[in-house]
Design a protein around this motif. Sequence first.
Motif, mmCIF file in Angstrom:
data_model
loop_
_atom_site.group_PDB
_atom_site.id
_atom_site.type_symbol
_atom_site.label_atom_id
_atom_site.label_comp_id
_atom_site.label_asym_id
_atom_site.label_seq_id
_atom_site.Cartn_x
_atom_site.Cartn_y
_atom_site.Cartn_z
ATOM 1 N N SER A 159 0.843 -1.204 0.000
ATOM 2 C CA SER A 159 0.000 0.000 0.000
ATOM 3 C C SER A 159 0.869 1.240 0.000
ATOM 4 O O SER A 159 1.990 1.238 0.518
ATOM 5 C CB SER A 159 -0.944 0.022 1.212
ATOM 6 O OG SER A 159 -0.257 0.372 2.397
ATOM 7 N N GLY A 161 -0.274 5.231 0.926
ATOM 8 C CA GLY A 161 -1.421 6.047 1.286
ATOM 9 C C GLY A 161 -2.687 5.205 1.332
ATOM 10 O O GLY A 161 -2.735 4.162 1.991
ATOM 11 N N ASP A 162 -3.722 5.629 0.604
ATOM 12 C CA ASP A 162 -4.985 4.893 0.550
ATOM 13 C C ASP A 162 -5.087 3.970 -0.656
ATOM 14 O O ASP A 162 -6.167 3.448 -0.953
ATOM 15 C CB ASP A 162 -6.173 5.877 0.534
ATOM 16 C CG ASP A 162 -6.393 6.540 1.887
ATOM 17 O OD1 ASP A 162 -6.101 5.885 2.909
ATOM 18 O OD2 ASP A 162 -6.845 7.699 1.913
ATOM 19 N N GLU A 163 -3.985 3.767 -1.364
ATOM 20 C CA GLU A 163 -3.968 2.839 -2.495
ATOM 21 C C GLU A 163 -3.433 1.489 -2.026
ATOM 22 O O GLU A 163 -2.291 1.392 -1.570
ATOM 23 C CB GLU A 163 -3.109 3.392 -3.639
ATOM 24 C CG GLU A 163 -3.612 4.690 -4.244
ATOM 25 C CD GLU A 163 -4.909 4.507 -5.026
ATOM 26 O OE1 GLU A 163 -5.308 3.351 -5.290
ATOM 27 O OE2 GLU A 163 -5.543 5.529 -5.364
ATOM 28 N N TYR A 164 -4.258 0.432 -2.146
ATOM 29 C CA TYR A 164 -3.915 -0.883 -1.621
ATOM 30 C C TYR A 164 -3.771 -1.916 -2.726
ATOM 31 O O TYR A 164 -4.474 -1.859 -3.740
ATOM 32 C CB TYR A 164 -5.002 -1.372 -0.661
ATOM 33 C CG TYR A 164 -5.044 -0.652 0.658
ATOM 34 C CD1 TYR A 164 -4.396 -1.163 1.776
ATOM 35 C CD2 TYR A 164 -5.756 0.539 0.793
ATOM 36 C CE1 TYR A 164 -4.440 -0.503 3.000
ATOM 37 C CE2 TYR A 164 -5.810 1.203 2.009
ATOM 38 C CZ TYR A 164 -5.144 0.681 3.105
ATOM 39 O OH TYR A 164 -5.193 1.326 4.302
ATOM 40 N N PRO A 167 -7.014 -4.438 -0.592
ATOM 41 C CA PRO A 167 -7.767 -3.652 0.387
ATOM 42 C C PRO A 167 -8.609 -4.566 1.268
ATOM 43 O O PRO A 167 -9.145 -5.577 0.804
ATOM 44 C CB PRO A 167 -8.648 -2.747 -0.482
ATOM 45 C CG PRO A 167 -8.725 -3.434 -1.804
ATOM 46 C CD PRO A 167 -7.432 -4.151 -1.973
#
Length: 403
Positions: A159, A161-164, A167
Amino acid sequence: MSTFGHYFKVHTYGESHCLSVGVIVDGVPPCLELSAADIQPQLTRRRPGQSAITTPRDEKDRVEIQSGTERGLTLGTPIAMRIMNENQRPKDYGNSTMDKFPRPSHADLTYQEKYGIRASSGGGRSSARETIGRVAAGAIAEKCLKLSAGVEIVAFVTSIGDEYLFPPTAIHPSPSTNPEFLSLLETISREKVDSFAPVRCPNAEASARMEDLISDFKAREDSIGGTLTCVIRNVPSGLGEPCFDKLEAMLAHAMLSIPATKAFEIGSGFGGCRMPGSIHNDPFIKATPVAPSATGLAEVESKIPRPRLTTKTNNSGGIQGGISNGAHIYFTVGFKPPATIGQAQATTTYDEEEGVLEAKGRHDPCVVPRAVPIVEAMAALVLMDAMMAQQARIGMRRLVANV
């Protein structure tokens, strides 16, 4: 302290902008074939200036073996390795503004408080330059582990930041139950990871999103953090000590000693806390023999005792009761955004006066992609130390049994 390990002992030295950084490794077995060519690949993977999303500091990080080998073989004596700082620029930190301010979330103030003095440029020992010695030592440990047990260690970015890459979902609150993730742990290689440079996330779509995100933060003179996952395959069972030196505790110690780390989870991790025990428990099943083709070291593998039982699932991450059970060990490490950014920040000077700091220097907008070989190195150091401890125990057990 700057020393890590009990049996395979590693002592690093050097600051960010001094003449050289390096390491002394004690406990390396004698008669191991070793040259700079065994160590350089991992240092090259760690080096700065690799791409547009890393620090522009241009260091080749060429390793020189100073002692402990003769005619290409280790002597069993301490191995010293040196890497010159060829592109140090302490003058970047010599302006009056940066001399007055401890950088927010950096180690400037804590080092000053602890020692009454600090390295004035680049963070000194708190800089990621210190990890060069770890990576060099880890390369030696990896070679020993590969030759003795066929151990394979691979880390990759999961990951930014908010990019997985994986997820969390309601069905799979932890990747440990995700078949796609488990399949990746079986097959991932360093070559595959590096083919997704510069981010080192082994998925083209996710890697592109992560690269764009890092580039965006860099353009704004800001920074971003993320996570990476490491898998260790072909781990002999029985490694790790009860109670205080549990194998996962030593791995956590090693990983959280890396600059910029803020989190560690093994196996199902925090997501596993949301599962009932009926799902989280790993039932035992009969083990199948390890295929020699998996490592190409059939002769070595035949000498390594493998457990008769294995687990159907692996939410434990290959460790139970602090001791390896023979399954893959896997864990995730979280890295914070790099502390030094180019944006102006309202803060306070050492003399307790409010002001504004605009930090200078060359810094990564995100350290996660370059941390991949560092995590692999620290994992190798932990495993090597645990392997030597267990071999000492086995050796004494056999001696006592013979008597």
